[in-house]
Design a protein around this motif. Structure first.
Motif, mmCIF file in Angstrom:
data_model
loop_
_atom_site.group_PDB
_atom_site.id
_atom_site.type_symbol
_atom_site.label_atom_id
_atom_site.label_comp_id
_atom_site.label_asym_id
_atom_site.label_seq_id
_atom_site.Cartn_x
_atom_site.Cartn_y
_atom_site.Cartn_z
ATOM 1 N N PHE A 28 23.151 24.652 -3.980
ATOM 2 C CA PHE A 28 23.380 24.425 -5.411
ATOM 3 C C PHE A 28 22.064 24.545 -6.182
ATOM 4 O O PHE A 28 22.024 25.104 -7.288
ATOM 5 C CB PHE A 28 23.993 23.048 -5.644
ATOM 6 C CG PHE A 28 25.369 22.870 -5.056
ATOM 7 C CD1 PHE A 28 26.193 23.959 -4.814
ATOM 8 C CD2 PHE A 28 25.852 21.595 -4.749
ATOM 9 C CE1 PHE A 28 27.454 23.793 -4.273
ATOM 10 C CE2 PHE A 28 27.101 21.433 -4.209
ATOM 11 C CZ PHE A 28 27.914 22.518 -3.956
ATOM 12 N N ASN A 34 29.926 29.424 -5.536
ATOM 13 C CA ASN A 34 30.779 28.588 -4.677
ATOM 14 C C ASN A 34 31.413 29.388 -3.556
ATOM 15 O O ASN A 34 31.507 28.919 -2.418
ATOM 16 C CB ASN A 34 31.867 27.922 -5.523
ATOM 17 C CG ASN A 34 31.306 26.908 -6.489
ATOM 18 O OD1 ASN A 34 30.168 26.443 -6.337
ATOM 19 N ND2 ASN A 34 32.092 26.557 -7.501
ATOM 20 N N ARG A 52 29.996 20.255 -5.777
ATOM 21 C CA ARG A 52 29.104 20.668 -6.866
ATOM 22 C C ARG A 52 29.233 19.726 -8.066
ATOM 23 O O ARG A 52 28.241 19.374 -8.714
ATOM 24 C CB ARG A 52 29.404 22.104 -7.280
ATOM 25 C CG ARG A 52 28.465 22.636 -8.366
ATOM 26 C CD ARG A 52 28.867 24.024 -8.795
ATOM 27 N NE ARG A 52 28.582 25.024 -7.787
ATOM 28 C CZ ARG A 52 27.403 25.657 -7.658
ATOM 29 N NH1 ARG A 52 26.384 25.352 -8.460
ATOM 30 N NH2 ARG A 52 27.249 26.572 -6.722
ATOM 31 N N TRP A 55 27.439 16.588 -7.184
ATOM 32 C CA TRP A 55 25.989 16.837 -7.160
ATOM 33 C C TRP A 55 25.423 16.940 -8.575
ATOM 34 O O TRP A 55 24.323 16.450 -8.864
ATOM 35 C CB TRP A 55 25.731 18.109 -6.378
ATOM 36 C CG TRP A 55 24.293 18.554 -6.398
ATOM 37 C CD1 TRP A 55 23.278 18.079 -5.625
ATOM 38 C CD2 TRP A 55 23.732 19.567 -7.237
ATOM 39 N NE1 TRP A 55 22.108 18.725 -5.915
ATOM 40 C CE2 TRP A 55 22.356 19.645 -6.907
ATOM 41 C CE3 TRP A 55 24.248 20.407 -8.211
ATOM 42 C CZ2 TRP A 55 21.493 20.544 -7.533
ATOM 43 C CZ3 TRP A 55 23.388 21.292 -8.838
ATOM 44 C CH2 TRP A 55 22.031 21.360 -8.506
ATOM 45 N N SER A 56 26.167 17.574 -9.495
ATOM 46 C CA SER A 56 25.690 17.709 -10.874
ATOM 47 C C SER A 56 25.629 16.369 -11.589
ATOM 48 O O SER A 56 24.840 16.191 -12.523
ATOM 49 C CB SER A 56 26.597 18.676 -11.636
ATOM 50 O OG SER A 56 27.928 18.171 -11.693
#
Length: 352
Positions: A28, A34, A52, A55-56
């Motif tokens: 990422f 992806n 993702r 994680w963001s």
């Protein structure tokens, strides 16, 4: 498998999944797509999308493992103790029944470990280590385990020893088939019990004797014969003459000496049958130990037609029952793998 038995991830699998998520977090950071990440890590695109998003919002810490969903009340060491108690049997814990069900196990856990489980919790607790609901094997109370073990160790090798490897091993047994199997079902409207019309005074059982022949280097064979009808003496079971003719037929079809193994039925032990075996140099007879049907492969063969051709049927005519039983046994004559599997289920060494 993704999940361990019983649901949830094992410790090793949880560490492996966390490693995948950390590799995805590094991808990422480099801006990989992806689909590329999912292809390289061999996971679904939806999982990568979910990772993702986490994680963001929280960085790599959001992808770290949070441990197991819940810790069991009994540790692995305590479950080992519980397993030893369960293996002692319900009778050892003061129960009149010989089967374990969830509620008695729940009571045992409470008395032994002072932990409160629900019935559903007990089922989940037992499922992960591999315990499940099983059909128990039945053994007669009169069975002498020492005698059975001695027969397997001493008598059986003499019947399939090196001197008889070219001689077919023939195992015999007989069984009865009912005209009204207990598994009968039919479709009907709700609230209306269907009625099956069957004969109330007719002969309701069919006796069948079967021989299974095993010989080294050859396919297994099945020979069977229904009980003859219309006897002058009114006998409904096999007589000594019937067993003699069945063994004689096996000798003619196999074309040589045979080793006969059968149970301790009173007809097998008569003086006339013993004399018949002693007078034939091509015939060697062995008796199975008393109350040991698990050593007879023909016992396993009887269950096949009961689950197939005669299952879920209500026979109104004895001829229909005979046709169904013959059809099921005739199919088994071509299923050499099933015949070999029934022999393997006894745990005895097959002639080789």
């Amino acid at each position: 498998m993704r999940y361990a038995q019983g649901g949830g991830l094992t410790d090793e699998r949880r560490i492996f999944r966390e490693k995948l998520r950390m590799e995805a977090a590094e991808r990422f950071r480099h801006g990989d797509e992806n689909t590329v990440i999912a292809h390289d890590l061999r996971i679904s695109v939806r999982s990568v999308q979910r990772w993702r998003k986490a994680w963001s919002q929280g960085g790599p810490r959001a992808l770290a493992s949070k441990g197991p969903a819940s810790l069991p009340l009994l540790s692995d060491d305590l479950f080992t103790v519980l397993e030893r108690e369960l293996l002692k049997g319900p009778v050892a814990h003061g129960r009149p029944d010989q089967t374990w069900t969830l509620f008695p196990i729940k009571t045992l856990i409470g008395r032994r470990f002072h932990q409160s489980y629900t019935v559903q919790g007990v089922a989940a607790l037992l499922k992960r280590p591999g315990w499940s609901c099983r059909v128990p094997a039945r053994r007669a109370i009169e069975r002498d385990e020492a005698a059975v073990a001695g027969w397997v160790k001493e008598t059986w090798p003499s019947g399939e020893g090196p001197g008889r490897r070219s001689t077919p091993l023939v195992v015999e047994d007989e069984a009865g088939f009912s005209m009204t199997p207990p598994t009968t079902r039919t479709r009907s409207r709700r609230g209306h019990t269907p009625v099956l019309r069957v004969r109330g005074r007719s002969r309701r059982r069919l006796s069948v004797a079967a021989l299974v022949c095993y010989k080294a280097g050859e396919r297994s064979r099945l020979l069977y014969r229904p009980c003859p009808d219309a006897r002058p003496d009114g006998r409904k079971s096999f007589s000594r003459k019937d067993y003699r003719d069945l063994v004689q037929s096996a000798h003619q079809q196999l074309g040589g000496p045979i080793v006969l193994v059968w149970d301790n039925l009173n007809t097998h032990l008569t003086a006339g049958m013993r004399r018949y075996i002693a007078d034939r140099d091509w015939l060697t007879g062995f008796q199975l130990p008393p109350y040991a049907p698990d050593l007879n492969p023909v016992e396993g063969i009887w269950s096949v037609p009961r689950r197939t051709t005669t299952a879920n049927r209500a026979f109104a005519d004895p001829d229909d029952l005979i046709i169904a039983v013959r059809r099921g046994l005739r199919r088994l004559q071509y299923r050499h793998d099933v015949l070999d599997g029934c022999f393997a289920g006894t745990g005895l060494r097959k002639p080789s």
